[in-house]
Design an enzyme around this catalytic site. Structure first.
Site, short mmCIF file in Angstrom:
data_model
loop_
_atom_site.label_atom_id
_atom_site.label_comp_id
_atom_site.label_asym_id
_atom_site.label_seq_id
_atom_site.Cartn_x
_atom_site.Cartn_y
_atom_site.Cartn_z
N LYS A 1 0.86 -1.19 0.00
CA LYS A 1 0.00 0.00 0.00
C LYS A 1 0.89 1.22 0.00
O LYS A 1 2.04 1.15 0.42
CB LYS A 1 -0.89 0.03 1.25
CG LYS A 1 -2.11 0.91 1.09
CD LYS A 1 -3.22 0.18 0.37
CE LYS A 1 -4.37 1.07 -0.01
NZ LYS A 1 -5.51 0.28 -0.52
N ASP B 1 -6.87 4.28 -4.75
CA ASP B 1 -7.59 4.12 -3.47
C ASP B 1 -8.23 5.49 -3.24
O ASP B 1 -8.43 6.24 -4.21
CB ASP B 1 -6.62 3.71 -2.34
CG ASP B 1 -7.36 3.23 -1.10
OD1 ASP B 1 -7.78 2.07 -1.06
OD2 ASP B 1 -7.55 4.03 -0.15
P1 NDP Z 1 -12.88 7.64 -3.39
O1 NDP Z 1 -11.84 8.65 -3.15
O2 NDP Z 1 -13.39 7.41 -4.76
O3 NDP Z 1 -14.15 7.95 -2.47
C1 NDP Z 1 -14.04 8.01 -1.08
C2 NDP Z 1 -15.39 8.35 -0.49
O4 NDP Z 1 -15.34 8.20 0.91
C3 NDP Z 1 -15.79 9.78 -0.75
O5 NDP Z 1 -17.19 9.88 -0.80
C4 NDP Z 1 -15.23 10.50 0.48
O6 NDP Z 1 -15.88 11.72 0.78
C5 NDP Z 1 -15.47 9.47 1.55
N1 NDP Z 1 -14.42 9.61 2.58
C6 NDP Z 1 -13.11 9.45 2.39
N2 NDP Z 1 -12.43 9.69 3.52
C7 NDP Z 1 -13.33 10.00 4.43
C8 NDP Z 1 -13.25 10.34 5.80
N3 NDP Z 1 -12.07 10.42 6.46
N4 NDP Z 1 -14.40 10.58 6.44
C9 NDP Z 1 -15.60 10.50 5.79
N5 NDP Z 1 -15.72 10.20 4.49
C10 NDP Z 1 -14.62 9.94 3.83
O7 NDP Z 1 -12.30 6.29 -2.78
P2 NDP Z 1 -12.77 4.79 -3.04
O8 NDP Z 1 -14.22 4.73 -3.31
O9 NDP Z 1 -11.84 4.19 -4.00
O10 NDP Z 1 -12.46 4.12 -1.62
C11 NDP Z 1 -13.43 4.01 -0.59
C12 NDP Z 1 -13.02 2.91 0.38
O11 NDP Z 1 -12.94 1.67 -0.31
C13 NDP Z 1 -11.65 3.11 1.04
O12 NDP Z 1 -11.69 2.56 2.34
C14 NDP Z 1 -10.72 2.25 0.17
O13 NDP Z 1 -9.59 1.86 0.88
C15 NDP Z 1 -11.65 1.09 -0.11
N6 NDP Z 1 -11.32 0.27 -1.29
C16 NDP Z 1 -11.16 0.82 -2.52
C17 NDP Z 1 -10.91 0.02 -3.62
C18 NDP Z 1 -10.80 0.56 -5.00
O14 NDP Z 1 -10.66 -0.24 -5.93
N7 NDP Z 1 -10.91 1.87 -5.21
C19 NDP Z 1 -10.74 -1.44 -3.47
C20 NDP Z 1 -11.00 -1.92 -2.14
C21 NDP Z 1 -11.26 -1.08 -1.11
P3 NDP Z 1 -15.16 13.12 0.43
O15 NDP Z 1 -15.23 13.22 -1.05
O16 NDP Z 1 -15.99 14.12 1.14
O17 NDP Z 1 -13.78 13.03 0.97
O1 2IT Z 2 -7.83 -1.61 -1.08
C1 2IT Z 2 -7.73 -2.10 -2.23
O2 2IT Z 2 -7.82 -3.31 -2.42
C2 2IT Z 2 -7.50 -1.18 -3.35
N1 2IT Z 2 -7.48 0.02 -3.14
C3 2IT Z 2 -7.27 -1.73 -4.72
C4 2IT Z 2 -5.83 -2.13 -4.89
C5 2IT Z 2 -5.42 -2.55 -6.28
O3 2IT Z 2 -4.23 -2.83 -6.43
O4 2IT Z 2 -6.25 -2.60 -7.20
#
Ligand code: NDP
Ligand code: 2IT
Length: 448
Positions: free
Chosen positions: A125, A165
């Site tokens: 990460k 992420d």
């Molecule tokens: P994005 O940046 O696309 O979206 C994040 C969302 O979560 C936004 O709506 C944001 O709101 C909100 N958010 C982020 N930080 C905070 C915080 N500290 N408090 C409240 N709201 C928050 O990220 P992703 O959708 O990619 O990721 C979301 C989650 O999923 C994370 O935990 C990530 O680790 C996990 N994840 C992502 C993967 C991926 O493929 N992208 C894969 C597996 C897990 P705002 O815009 O207001 O900050």
């Molecule tokens: O938390 C996760 O699994 C991710 N943000 C995706 C990682 C990846 O390598 O696609």
């Protein structure tokens, strides 16, 4: 003292300023006792000590200039946690809350998640405390270029493959890839995943985490004689994971009534209009409260003192898809008293340990992050395969593979839970199934 406790105590001493990392380690180790009891060779080979110590962690300076020529300095990180199963693999997070503890908890989780996918990827990460909010495209580009000026020496398509992420999506991956290609003077497409479709990205990668979460949910509910269709659903966040979780939930006939961002949540009793959310979030990069200004009948509620009003809405299913520790014990109690029967973790570690235990105690089905959100990284691995073949599969081909992978992950969690008489505790099931695979790979490779 019990081996798992011994290791946890020593971790607490060594990492006392890393609460999120300790939380993630505790959550995993506390479920492993029955496995450790069955396998004395794990203790003899200090597997837990080795698994909780990253193979490598780098921290570096990222200097960049904003549009007013003011100079800023941020901190960049990459933790290469465990490479026993394949090249290090995991996302990059750009958010002001990023620090060593956050990166280590995410890297630690990633090792187990990646093992569950059944694909050959180790765990890593990275990220930065850079805040992308309110930055121009040009500022984002300069930051990404500066970040890659250091990161490039630690990654490679057979070494370590970053992806997105929080705060890192297709735009950022594009700038990072461009800079890597320029520095290396080689087209190593597989060095980053989540790329645009025009230059080596995979169809369905954008949708993969959210869709995968719903595929896992479908299997978990089916195994417990339930179904998504007709259920009322809450989805926190409105980023990549939340949007595509919503899309698939709606395709399955669920009614998604609430979504959120870091400022507050919207409630729409008629069901969320996802095209409006996509316009606000994917196109305009705006705030969720604008939804209530555009859709009549929708209500916006602002967060107060760190509260998450979304968890006080009546629903059958909750899908936390924003960030870590967004459901605490109080919020878990609210959800249960409002009738929630299943929780699916789209975000990484969205539920505190106390909240997890409460859900399990109350018989709420809990789909744990490292299993339920593995669809994103699994599809990243499929992107790497396509890059190696210099070929691309259709959307349907990738989606079908993703569906199979998620179904297999659920089966593995269920099988491990059954084997150790843990009922529907898929949290422990996921930890045990993943630990088993990583342990075997590490033992086979000797003491390194
Ligand atoms: P994005 O940046 O696309 O979206 C994040 C969302 O979560 C936004 O709506 C944001 O709101 C909100 N958010 C982020 N930080 C905070 C915080 N500290 N408090 C409240 N709201 C928050 O990220 P992703 O959708 O990619 O990721 C979301 C989650 O999923 C994370 O935990 C990530 O680790 C996990 N994840 C992502 C993967 C991926 O493929 N992208 C894969 C597996 C897990 P705002 O815009 O207001 O900050
Ligand atoms: O938390 C996760 O699994 C991710 N943000 C995706 C990682 C990846 O390598 O696609």
């Amino acid at each position: 003292m019990e081996y798992t406790n011994e290791v946890l105590e020593s971790l607490k001493k060594k990492n006392s300023n890393e609460p999120e990392f300790l939380q993630a380690a505790n959550e995993v180790l506390s479920t492993l006792k029955p496995v450790i009891d069955r396998h004395p060779e794990y203790k003899e080979n200090a597997l837990l000590e080795r698994m909780t110590e990253p193979e490598r962690l780098v921290s570096f300076r990222v200097s960049w200039m904003d549009d007013n020529r003011k100079v800023h300095v941020n901190r960049g990180y990459r933790v290469q946690f465990n490479g026993a199963i394949g090249p290090y693999k995991g996302g990059l997070r750009f958010h002001p809350s990023v620090n060593q503890s956050i990166i280590k908890f995410l890297g630690f989780e990633q090792v187990f998640k990646n093992a569950l996918t059944g694909l050959p990827i180790g765990g890593a990460k990275g990220g930065s405390d850079f805040d992308p909010k309110g930055k121009s495209d040009a500022e984002i580009m300069r930051f990404c270029q500066s970040f890659m000026n250091e990161l490039y020496r630690h990654i490679g398509q057979d070494v370590d493959v970053p992806a997105g992420d929080i705060g890192v999506g297709a735009r950022e991956i594009g700038y990072l890839f461009g800079q890597y290609r320029k520095i290396r003077n080689a087209y190593e497409a597989g060095v980053l995943t989540g790329k645009g479709l025009e230059y080596g990205g995979s169809l369905a990668r954008k949708e993969a985490t959210g869709y995968g979460l719903l595929y896992f949910m479908r299997e978990m509910l089916k195994a417990n004689n339930m179904d998504i269709s007709g259920k009322t659903v809450l989805i926190s966040g409105s980023g990549n994971v939340a949007i595509y979780a919503c899309e698939k939930a709606q395709q399955y006939g669920a009614k998604v009534v609430a979504m959120s961002d870091s400022n507050g949540c919207i409630y729409d009793a008629n069901g969320i209009k996802l095209d409006v959310i996509k316009q606000i979030k994917e196109v305009e990069r705006g705030r969720i409260k604008e939804y209530a200004e555009r859709v009549s009948g929708a209500v916006y509620t602002e967060n107060v003192n760190g509260s998450h009003p979304i968890w006080n809405i009546k629903a059958d299913i909750a899908l936390p898809c924003a960030t870590q520790n967004e459901i605490n014990l109080e919020e878990a109690k609210l959800l249960v008293s409002n009738g929630v029967k299943a929780v699916g973790e789209g975000a990484n570690m969205p539920t505190t340990v106390e909240a997890i235990n409460y859900f399990l105690e109350k018989g709420v089905l809990l789909a744990p992050a490292k299993a339920a959100n593995a669809g994103g990284v699994a599809t990243s691995a499929l992107e790497m395969s396509q890059n190696s073949m210099r070929y691309s599969w259709t959307f349907e081909e990738v989606d079908e593979k993703l569906d199979k992978i998620m179904t297999n992950i659920f089966d593995a969690c269920q099988k491990a839970a059954k084997e150790y008489n843990l009922g529907t505790n898929y949290v422990a099931g996921a930890n045990i199934a993943a630990f088993d695979k990583v342990s075997k790979a590490m033992l086979a490779q000797g003491l390194i």
